[in-house]
Design an enzyme around this catalytic site. Structure first.
Site, PDB file in Angstrom:
ATOM      1  N   ASP A  30      28.105  -7.112  40.944  1.00 18.26           N
ATOM      2  CA  ASP A  30      27.027  -6.382  41.606  1.00 18.26           C
ATOM      3  C   ASP A  30      27.648  -5.215  42.359  1.00 18.26           C
ATOM      4  OD1 ASP A  30      23.916  -7.509  42.372  1.00 18.26           O
ATOM      5  OD2 ASP A  30      24.686  -5.786  43.520  1.00 18.26           O
ATOM      6  N   CYS A 263       7.295  -9.286  40.135  1.00 14.51           N
ATOM      7  CA  CYS A 263       7.128  -9.053  38.695  1.00 14.51           C
ATOM      8  C   CYS A 263       5.725  -8.601  38.297  1.00 14.51           C
ATOM      9  CB  CYS A 263       7.504 -10.317  37.924  1.00 14.51           C
ATOM     10  SG  CYS A 263       9.257 -10.661  38.010  1.00 14.51           S
ATOM     11  N   LYS A 324       4.751 -16.638  46.959  1.00 11.24           N
ATOM     12  CA  LYS A 324       4.445 -18.014  46.564  1.00 11.24           C
ATOM     13  C   LYS A 324       5.429 -18.936  47.272  1.00 11.24           C
ATOM     14  CE  LYS A 324       7.051 -18.043  42.232  1.00 11.24           C
ATOM     15  NZ  LYS A 324       6.933 -18.361  40.834  1.00 11.24           N
TER      16      LYS A 324
HETATM   17  N1  LIG Z   1      12.719 -12.237  40.018  1.00 13.62           N
HETATM   18  C1  LIG Z   1      12.105 -12.823  39.006  1.00 13.62           C
HETATM   19  O1  LIG Z   1      11.435 -13.834  39.163  1.00 13.62           O
HETATM   20  C2  LIG Z   1      12.229 -12.273  37.608  1.00 13.62           C
HETATM   21  C3  LIG Z   1      11.827 -13.061  36.513  1.00 13.62           C
HETATM   22  C4  LIG Z   1      11.951 -12.542  35.235  1.00 13.62           C
HETATM   23  C5  LIG Z   1      12.458 -11.255  35.046  1.00 13.62           C
HETATM   24  N2  LIG Z   1      12.811 -10.492  36.146  1.00 13.62           N
HETATM   25  C6  LIG Z   1      13.367  -9.167  35.902  1.00 13.62           C
HETATM   26  O2  LIG Z   1      14.784  -9.235  36.053  1.00 13.62           O
HETATM   27  C7  LIG Z   1      15.284  -8.015  36.612  1.00 13.62           C
HETATM   28  C8  LIG Z   1      16.053  -8.309  37.887  1.00 13.62           C
HETATM   29  O3  LIG Z   1      15.156  -8.843  38.832  1.00 13.62           O
HETATM   30  P1  LIG Z   1      15.670  -9.542  40.181  1.00 13.62           P
HETATM   31  O4  LIG Z   1      14.470 -10.103  40.848  1.00 13.62           O
HETATM   32  O5  LIG Z   1      16.811 -10.419  39.858  1.00 13.62           O
HETATM   33  O6  LIG Z   1      16.185  -8.248  40.985  1.00 13.62           O
HETATM   34  P2  LIG Z   1      17.065  -8.199  42.323  1.00 13.62           P
HETATM   35  O7  LIG Z   1      16.627  -6.968  43.013  1.00 13.62           O
HETATM   36  O8  LIG Z   1      17.003  -9.509  43.025  1.00 13.62           O
HETATM   37  O9  LIG Z   1      18.569  -8.019  41.796  1.00 13.62           O
HETATM   38  C9  LIG Z   1      19.041  -6.889  41.162  1.00 13.62           C
HETATM   39  C10 LIG Z   1      20.512  -6.727  41.521  1.00 13.62           C
HETATM   40  O10 LIG Z   1      21.100  -5.712  40.711  1.00 13.62           O
HETATM   41  C11 LIG Z   1      22.066  -5.018  41.487  1.00 13.62           C
HETATM   42  N3  LIG Z   1      22.370  -3.732  40.836  1.00 13.62           N
HETATM   43  C12 LIG Z   1      21.580  -2.635  40.724  1.00 13.62           C
HETATM   44  N4  LIG Z   1      22.198  -1.680  39.999  1.00 13.62           N
HETATM   45  C13 LIG Z   1      23.400  -2.187  39.615  1.00 13.62           C
HETATM   46  C14 LIG Z   1      24.473  -1.701  38.830  1.00 13.62           C
HETATM   47  N5  LIG Z   1      24.433  -0.489  38.251  1.00 13.62           N
HETATM   48  N6  LIG Z   1      25.547  -2.489  38.651  1.00 13.62           N
HETATM   49  C15 LIG Z   1      25.576  -3.724  39.208  1.00 13.62           C
HETATM   50  N7  LIG Z   1      24.606  -4.238  39.953  1.00 13.62           N
HETATM   51  C16 LIG Z   1      23.506  -3.491  40.153  1.00 13.62           C
HETATM   52  C17 LIG Z   1      21.414  -4.909  42.847  1.00 13.62           C
HETATM   53  O11 LIG Z   1      22.366  -4.663  43.854  1.00 13.62           O
HETATM   54  C18 LIG Z   1      20.753  -6.289  42.969  1.00 13.62           C
HETATM   55  O12 LIG Z   1      21.622  -7.223  43.588  1.00 13.62           O
HETATM   56  C19 LIG Z   1      14.065  -7.120  36.821  1.00 13.62           C
HETATM   57  O13 LIG Z   1      13.904  -6.299  35.693  1.00 13.62           O
HETATM   58  C20 LIG Z   1      12.922  -8.124  36.887  1.00 13.62           C
HETATM   59  O14 LIG Z   1      11.691  -7.549  36.479  1.00 13.62           O
HETATM   60  C21 LIG Z   1      12.728 -10.994  37.408  1.00 13.62           C
END
Ligand SMILES: NC(=O)c1ccc[n+]([C@@H]2O[C@H](COP(=O)([O-])OP(=O)(O)OC[C@H]3O[C@@H](n4cnc5c(N)ncnc54)[C@H](O)[C@@H]3O)[C@@H](O)[C@H]2O)c1
Length: 447
Positions: A30, A263, A324
């Protein structure tokens, strides 16, 4: 397999920890140094049930490492997952793909051997093509394949969902990559979770179609709830009555304050934008988005009505801030909009949430946070249940009614029974269960 996961948020960290638990060797990376430092020290930066021990155990076993060195992690990996955020772009609602593209360029520069680059982030149809183009642009010699593997886990049940998925959708058109993806998911495949191979564009669209459908289902029952209030019917009985038809199914039919979270709001919006861009608008989802946006403020109006038409100068206790239960995620949570709308109406807000107070404090002004439900309800003119955390399901209603300035309970999750609440001295309102409609339901329950 040697796996790198780029982005260690909710999805990246859960996926990385679960892949390590399957026996793969995983490097979670990250850009956020404080997040990685915490993980290296054995601290989990998010609240997700079961994640703590899964991370600690696999890190201890040497299968799971954390780093900010993306180059090194990618260079040593056969498979690289992109799990960075794809929030709504400010201004126009399209998915902001800048994090995905930055990650793609970094990955491209670091590829040393045949590497399967897998987009796990939720991305609009066609993004895989651009990821492929960017990698080729920064590293024309790179040997790689770009795959789409959208994630369907739910926060609060993320580990169970990841380890027992209904299906694993994999979009690709490359045989070598297909073998690698089969290997990555072999433990789940052996567990009978179907691996569903489709084209990359189809996989990207499946994710949005799934979320849009669920958002629409919730919105449908929410509108039914409004109709129930107008005609003295009970929405819980309507939901059960239609949900028992297995063409419809009973899940996602709980009427409430509108969908939220990290989401559904952004994904429905992004789908609407993509569809319009391609000259094929999806009117159903455009309407869903509009109805849901209005609903959150409508919930504040419901509270105001329960308080006799005004909340000016009144203290309102809010139970639940996360979108939630069982998560600390307050992104696009209905509670945030409801609180702001009540503040606009002159209310003084006291709030409690088991995990969400810290992130909510960053989004809200002038909220007094309490130590538990009774602490915030004490002296309040209304208590509003916004999130159905377990600890709000078994409140001592008799005690609650005696400590409040006015015994008004607004139950936006329909977790209580009107007769119980009234018997304990509360003035009760809920969603789609008007006073007259409760009678039949309760008569049956009492039999
Ligand atoms: N949260 C959910 O329940 C869920 C479920 C299914 C899909 N998604 C999808 O998954 C993806 C991630 O969601 P999330 O909730 O985990 O996001 P999040 O914001 O919790 O985590 C994203 C992470 O990526 C890091 N990051 C950003 N740019 C970066 C880079 N260039 N290199 C390395 N690290 C980098 C950020 O610092 C952050 O820690 C999104 O597209 C979301 O729509 C989320």
């Amino acid at each position: 397999m040697r796996i790198a996961v780029v982005g260690s948020g909710y999805v990246g960290l859960v996926s990385g920890a679960c892949f390590a638990d399957f026996g793969h060797s995983v490097a979670c990376v990250d850009l956020d140094e404080s997040k990685i430092a915490a993980l290296q020290a054995g601290e989990i930066p998010i609240f997700e049930p079961g994640l703590n021990s899964l991370v600690v155990d696999n890190a201890r076993a040497g299968r799971l490492t954390f780093s900010t060195n993306i180059d090194e992690a990618v260079a040593g990996a056969e498979v690289v997952f992109i799990a960075v955020g794809t929030p709504s772009r400010r201004g126009d609602g399209h998915a902001d793909l800048s994090y995905v593209y930055d990650a793609a360029r970094t990955i491209g520069r670091s590829i040393k051997q045949f590497t399967v680059v897998v987009t796990k982030s939720t991305v609009p149809v066609g993004t895989g093509d651009e990821v492929e183009r960017l990698i080729r642009e920064v590293n024309p010699e790179a040997d790689f394949a770009v795959v789409s593997n959208p994630e369907f886990l739910r926060e609060g049940a993320a580990i169970q969902d990841f380890k027992h998925p209904d299906r694993i959708v994999v979009g690709l058109d490359n045989d070598r990559a297909k073998q690698v993806m089969k290997e990555v998911y072999r433990p789940l495949f052996l567990n009978q979770s179907p691996l569903f191979f489709v084209t990359r564009r189809t996989a990207e669209l499946i994710k949005y179609a799934g979320n849009a459908f669920l958002a629409m289902k919730i919105t449908f029952i929410n509108e039914m709830a409004d109709l129930c209030e107008a005609v003295d019917a009970n929405v819980q009985d309507v939901a059960r009555g239609i949900g028992l038809d297995n063409r419809i199914g009973s899940k996602f039919l709980n009427a409430g304050p509108g969908y939220g979270g990290s989401c559904f709001p952004k994904d429905t919006l992004a789908l609407v934008k993509t569809a319009r861009d391609h000259g094929s608008p999806i009117n159903l989802i455009e309407t869903t988005v509009a109805i849901n946006d209005n609903r959150k403020r409508a919930m504040a109006r419901k509270v105001i009505a329960a308080c006799g038409g005004s909340v000016r100068g009144k203290t309102i206790a809010i139970l639940g801030l996360t979108f939630k239960p069982n998560t600390d995620d307050t992104r696009d949570s209905p509670a945030i909009t409801i609180i702001q709308a009540l503040q606009d109406g002159g209310a003084i807000i006291r709030a409690f949430d088991p995990e969400g107070m810290k992130p909510a404090a960053k989004l809200l002004d002038n909220v007094q946070f309490g130590t538990d439900a009774y602490d915030v309800a004490k002296g309040a003119h209304a208590t509003v249940i916004v999130t159905e955390w377990n600890q709000f399901r078994s409140l001592d209603l008799a005690h609650l009614s005696t400590i409040m300035a006015e015994p008004v309970l607004v139950d936006l999750r329909n977790i209580y029974n009107r007769a119980d609440a009234v018997a304990h001295g509360l003035i009760y309102s809920s969603i789609g269960r008007p006073e007259g409609a409760a009678a039949g339901h309760l008569a049956e329950a009492a039999e």
